[in-house]
Scaffold this motif. Structure first.
Motif, short mmCIF file in Angstrom:
data_model
loop_
_atom_site.label_atom_id
_atom_site.label_comp_id
_atom_site.label_asym_id
_atom_site.label_seq_id
_atom_site.Cartn_x
_atom_site.Cartn_y
_atom_site.Cartn_z
N CYS A 41 -70.31 34.61 -71.61
CA CYS A 41 -69.20 34.81 -72.32
C CYS A 41 -68.51 33.48 -73.12
O CYS A 41 -67.86 33.71 -74.18
N ALA A 42 -68.77 32.24 -72.35
CA ALA A 42 -68.36 31.05 -73.01
C ALA A 42 -69.21 29.96 -72.29
O ALA A 42 -69.81 30.01 -71.33
N ALA A 43 -69.52 28.99 -72.86
CA ALA A 43 -70.12 27.71 -72.68
C ALA A 43 -69.20 26.35 -73.01
O ALA A 43 -68.84 26.22 -74.02
N SER A 44 -69.16 25.70 -71.75
CA SER A 44 -68.58 24.18 -72.12
C SER A 44 -69.33 23.56 -72.84
O SER A 44 -70.60 23.82 -73.23
N TYR A 45 -68.62 22.46 -73.62
CA TYR A 45 -69.39 21.57 -74.64
C TYR A 45 -70.42 20.73 -73.97
O TYR A 45 -71.50 20.41 -74.58
N GLU A 46 -70.38 20.57 -72.66
CA GLU A 46 -71.47 19.81 -71.85
C GLU A 46 -72.87 20.91 -71.84
O GLU A 46 -73.62 20.45 -71.66
N ALA A 47 -72.35 22.25 -71.81
CA ALA A 47 -73.45 23.07 -71.71
C ALA A 47 -74.18 23.29 -73.05
O ALA A 47 -75.29 23.64 -73.30
N ARG A 48 -73.43 23.19 -74.17
CA ARG A 48 -73.88 23.37 -75.45
C ARG A 48 -74.81 22.43 -75.92
O ARG A 48 -75.48 22.63 -76.95
N LYS A 49 -74.79 21.34 -75.38
CA LYS A 49 -75.51 20.37 -75.59
C LYS A 49 -77.03 20.71 -75.47
O LYS A 49 -78.07 19.99 -75.88
N PHE A 50 -77.09 21.58 -74.68
CA PHE A 50 -78.49 22.02 -74.04
C PHE A 50 -78.84 23.48 -74.73
O PHE A 50 -79.83 23.91 -74.46
#
Length: 365
Positions: A41-50
């Motif tokens: 549903c959503a990803a934090s910016y820390e997760a988006r780096k991956f």
């Protein structure tokens, strides 16, 4: 000349979770149920780096970021926060067109606070969101809607970007053509086959040629490439449909989709009970492994009266799909559409306005 602001909350669901649980701050947070059939549903910016992104299968997100913290979505909380954001926006203008819980267009050509510029309005909104909700929002400012939306993404997160009228063409020129609204993967591939990769290259193509290739959509492409968009901000956009869909981590045959269709029908049923109007059409959406999208719909004389009967109609629509038996599917969705204007009677079991979709004890937001 209109002054349009696009407000977009930063990683909204994930940011709310990190705000409310300090242990999650600074960590890669993925808002999703774990499981092979779940979707992010959503990803934090820390997760988006991956490489984790919304609408990605949760199992793929887990492979990309094994250390991710998965948090089940709390839509009741997100909706409450979204309502507060809306109250902040309404302090500045009544011309608000929400696109989802976390983003909206505003026409601030005239604003309630008497601020001199659209930039000042956007700054005031972002400051209020930060102070009152401990969240951040990005803003794009431009003379029309689609440029404002592109601009809001230009300095995310927690950014503000202004595209003045005289800078619209220079702003758009180097962007990939896929950044234009309505240019999805298939259209981008068609443009690439014509050696059109950027907005500037699209603008250089004579409009008659685009019309010849793509019909009326070709004319729209020519206008977008020139920064032309006369669509006004629509302050009261009535919901036209309710739907839920899943993208599979592995493609499935048509006869394997029954359990997913049943589960999606249950989800749509729960959502529909919050809608005070009556739907007249049941829809089934499918996407094949080669990205062909097809829909089937039915407007029965008697609409379903339970999640089970909604699932039965959706399964019957599946049986109307006439494709080779070895066709595989990567996505399936169930929806309700064509709502009546009149509200149903209080006894209507399908759309009880007071039905609860959220958990019995939602956390305070």
């Amino acid at each position: 000349m209109r002054k349009i602001v696009h407000i977009d909350m930063d990683a909204f669901y994930a940011s709310v979770e990190q705000r409310d649980n300090p242990a999650l701050r600074g960590k890669p947070v993925v808002v999703a149920w774990k499981g092979a059939r779940s979707v992010v549903c959503a990803a934090s910016y820390e997760a988006r780096k991956f490489g984790v992104r919304s609408a990605m299968p949760a199992i793929r997100a887990e492979r990309l970021c094994p250390q991710a913290v998965f948090v089940p979505p709390d839509f009741a909380c997100y909706k409450a926060v979204s309502k507060h954001v809306r109250e902040i926006l309404e302090r500045h203008t009544d011309l608000i067109e929400p696109l989802s819980l976390d983003e909206a267009y505003l026409d601030v050509s005239c604003n309630k606070q008497g601020l001199a510029t659209a930039t000042e309005v956007a700054q005031a909104i972002r400051a209020s969101i930060r102070e009152e909700l401990s969240l951040t929002a990005s803003a794009g400012i431009a003379p029309n809607k689609f440029v404002a939306k592109i601009a809001s993404d230009h300095r995310k997160p927690d950014g503000l970007f202004v595209v003045r009228p005289e800078r619209v063409l220079s702003f758009l020129t180097p962007l990939p053509a896929a950044r234009l609204p309505g240019v999805g993967q298939v259209m981008a591939e068609k443009l690439a086959a014509l050696a059109i990769h950027t907005v500037g290259e699209l603008r250089a193509v004579p409009t008659p040629l685009l019309v010849h290739k793509f019909g009326r959509w070709g004319l729209k492409l020519a206008e977008l490439a020139r920064g032309i968009d006369d669509e006004p901000v629509v302050p009261s956009r009535v919901r036209q449909s309710i739907s839920s869909e899943d993208t599979f981590s592995e493609d499935h045959f048509l006869d394997e989709l029954g359990p997913t269709i049943t589960r999606l029908a249950e989800r749509v049923w729960a959502l529909a009970q919050r809608e005070p109007r009556r739907a007249r059409t049941v829809q089934l959406k499918l996407k094949t492994s080669d990205f062909q999208t097809l829909t089937r719909s039915l407007s029965p004389e008697a609409m379903p009266t339970s999640a089970q009967s909604l699932a039965e109609v959706a399964l019957a629509l599946r049986d109307r799909v006439d494709l080779p038996p070895r066709t595989r599917f990567r996505l399936v969705g169930v929806g309700l559409a064509h709502f009546d204007d009149a509200a149903p009677s209080p006894q209507d079991a399908l759309f009880r306005a007071d039905a609860a979709v959220a958990s019995d004890s939602p956390r305070p937001c």
